[in-house]
Design an enzyme around this catalytic site. Structure first.
Site, short mmCIF file in Angstrom:
data_model
loop_
_atom_site.label_atom_id
_atom_site.label_comp_id
_atom_site.label_asym_id
_atom_site.label_seq_id
_atom_site.Cartn_x
_atom_site.Cartn_y
_atom_site.Cartn_z
N ASN A 59 0.94 -1.17 -0.08
CA ASN A 59 -0.09 0.06 -0.13
C ASN A 59 0.91 1.25 -0.02
OD1 ASN A 59 -1.43 2.23 1.15
ND2 ASN A 59 -3.03 0.91 1.61
N ASP A 61 -0.41 4.48 -0.13
CA ASP A 61 -0.92 5.69 0.14
C ASP A 61 0.01 6.66 0.83
OD1 ASP A 61 -3.29 4.43 -0.51
OD2 ASP A 61 -3.96 4.29 1.71
N HIS A 62 0.91 6.41 1.62
CA HIS A 62 1.73 7.25 2.41
C HIS A 62 2.70 8.07 1.64
CE1 HIS A 62 -1.30 6.91 5.41
NE2 HIS A 62 -0.88 5.44 5.69
N ARG A 105 3.23 18.89 1.27
CA ARG A 105 3.91 20.16 0.49
C ARG A 105 3.15 20.69 -0.91
NH1 ARG A 105 9.49 21.30 1.96
NH2 ARG A 105 9.59 22.65 0.42
N HIS A 115 -5.49 3.42 -1.58
CA HIS A 115 -7.01 3.78 -1.12
C HIS A 115 -7.52 5.18 -1.66
CE1 HIS A 115 -9.63 3.86 2.80
NE2 HIS A 115 -10.28 4.11 1.66
N ARG A 126 -9.48 7.82 -0.96
CA ARG A 126 -10.61 8.20 0.09
C ARG A 126 -11.67 9.36 -0.63
NH1 ARG A 126 -10.55 7.25 5.40
NH2 ARG A 126 -9.05 5.65 6.09
N ARG A 168 -7.58 12.79 0.20
CA ARG A 168 -6.41 13.57 0.96
C ARG A 168 -5.07 12.85 0.70
NH1 ARG A 168 -8.66 10.87 6.54
NH2 ARG A 168 -7.11 9.03 6.78
N HIS A 169 -4.84 11.60 0.27
CA HIS A 169 -3.65 11.46 -0.34
C HIS A 169 -3.47 10.90 -1.77
CE1 HIS A 169 -5.08 7.42 1.37
NE2 HIS A 169 -4.79 7.79 2.65
N GLU A 219 -8.77 0.25 -3.00
CA GLU A 219 -9.49 0.23 -1.87
C GLU A 219 -10.35 1.38 -1.97
OE1 GLU A 219 -6.92 0.40 1.56
OE2 GLU A 219 -6.03 -1.45 1.30
N THR A 263 -7.51 6.19 10.01
CA THR A 263 -7.20 5.13 9.11
C THR A 263 -8.69 4.13 9.21
OG1 THR A 263 -5.84 3.05 8.40
CG2 THR A 263 -5.99 3.56 10.68
N THR A 264 -8.73 3.28 8.36
CA THR A 264 -9.73 2.41 8.19
C THR A 264 -9.60 1.64 9.74
OG1 THR A 264 -9.15 1.95 5.93
CG2 THR A 264 -10.81 0.65 7.10
N GLU A 290 -10.70 -9.49 2.72
CA GLU A 290 -9.66 -9.35 3.15
C GLU A 290 -9.83 -9.43 4.76
OE1 GLU A 290 -7.38 -5.92 1.82
OE2 GLU A 290 -6.47 -5.74 3.73
N HIS A 325 -3.95 -4.74 7.58
CA HIS A 325 -3.90 -3.77 8.65
C HIS A 325 -3.06 -4.04 9.88
CE1 HIS A 325 -5.35 0.02 10.09
NE2 HIS A 325 -6.20 0.25 8.91
N GLY A 326 -2.38 -2.80 9.92
CA GLY A 326 -1.30 -2.81 11.01
C GLY A 326 -0.30 -3.80 11.01
N GLY A 372 0.95 -1.45 4.36
CA GLY A 372 1.35 -0.10 3.83
C GLY A 372 2.20 0.64 4.79
N PHE A 373 1.76 1.01 5.85
CA PHE A 373 2.62 1.95 6.56
C PHE A 373 3.99 1.35 7.18
CE2 PHE A 373 3.02 4.30 10.84
CZ PHE A 373 3.14 5.50 10.30
N1 PXP Z 1 -5.86 -3.33 4.24
C1 PXP Z 1 -7.14 -2.50 4.20
C2 PXP Z 1 -8.17 -2.78 3.69
C3 PXP Z 1 -6.75 -1.00 4.55
O1 PXP Z 1 -7.68 -0.32 4.58
C4 PXP Z 1 -5.47 -0.70 4.93
C5 PXP Z 1 -4.93 0.59 5.09
O2 PXP Z 1 -5.16 1.70 4.11
C6 PXP Z 1 -4.22 -1.72 4.94
C7 PXP Z 1 -4.70 -3.05 4.48
C8 PXP Z 1 -2.84 -1.39 5.06
O3 PXP Z 1 -2.79 -1.20 6.38
P1 PXP Z 1 -1.38 -0.69 7.01
O4 PXP Z 1 -1.08 0.66 6.29
O5 PXP Z 1 -1.69 -0.47 8.50
O6 PXP Z 1 -0.31 -1.59 6.78
#
Ligand code: PXP
Length: 238
Positions: free
Chosen positions: A8, A10-11, A19, A44, A46, A50-51, A71, A101-102, A153, A193-194, A215-216
């Protein structure tokens, strides 16, 4: 079964938007992630963009037609963007205004079921695979199958936030049972997620999960693994 990785990005766009600059470009991040072995690039979109924005999604889908996992929420906005950009697959997630976040899997109220069913049908008509982001509970998995999803998922947020080993083991067990049931229901199973470099292996060891979306942890790790060479390069220029 080889475990696939969806990265992911997104970030990367979060940094760009901090910026309002033209870089870092998510397109570059996607190309780098795939060249490094990622199987999918996850973004994702949104509602507030925002990103990641709709242009990013369109460009990514054009460049990597078989590798973009989008997503989005079950909304007119998410549906229209998905139908227009035609990613390889779409994961429908709940989206609350103002959330960082979700926060968990879908809440299958009757109204949500009706909207999901219509959205899944439209995505399928465009040959887009559909995943539903669900909490690891049997009723939600059965609902995902009934609604016609291809993939679930499993939300690993609770597992990744577990405070004790006992709690974490119990949550891994829940994920494992859910993965088993989802497979029996004919669903492909993803998880995410996480997840990070410390907690990922217990989930990776669960049989039946085919893809982890992360992602993160990866993007923030990249800042530090990449910082030495970025500094060195600038120093060499001066
Ligand atoms: N899966 C889903 C459905 C999510 O919404 C996210 C966050 O956008 C992730 C996975 C990735 O989560 P993380 O950034 O915590 O790894």
């Amino acid at each position: 079964m080889t475990l696939k990785l969806g990265v992911n990005i997104d970030h990367v766009a979060t940094l760009r938007q901090a910026r309002r600059a033209a870089y870092p470009d998510p397109l570059d991040a996607g190309a780098i992630a795939l060249a490094a072995g990622a199987d999918y690039v996850v973004v994702h979109l949104r509602k507030d963009q925002r990103h990641i924005n709709q242009t990013d999604v369109a460009n990514l889908c054009k460049l990597f037609p078989k590798q973009i996992h989008l997503e989005c929420s079950c909304s007119d906005f998410g549906q229209a963007a998905a139908l227009k950009c035609k990613p390889y697959s779409v994961c429908i997630v709940p989206e609350l205004p103002g959330e960082v976040t979700t926060t968990g899997g879908l809440n299958f109220t009757l109204a949500v079921q009706k909207r999901l069913s219509a959205m899944i049908e439209k995505l399928h008509k465009k040959h887009i695979l559909v995943s539903l982001f669900v909490n690891p509970v049997a009723t939600d998995l059965r609902m995902a199958a009934k609604l016609g999803a291809d993939i679930v998922e499993l939300c690993t947020a609770a597992y990744s936030e577990a405070k004790t080993q006992k709690q974490s083991q119990k949550l891994v067990q829940e994920l494992a049972l859910s993965a088993l049931l989802a497979q029996e229901l004919g669903l492909e199973v993803h998880a995410g997620h996480g997840l990070d470099y410390h907690n990922v292996l217990a989930v990776a060891d669960i049989g039946g999960i085919s893809c982890m979306n992360i992602g993160f942890a990866i993007i923030t790790r990249a800042l530090f693994t990449g910082l030495p060479s970025a500094v060195e390069e600038m120093k060499n220029l001066l």
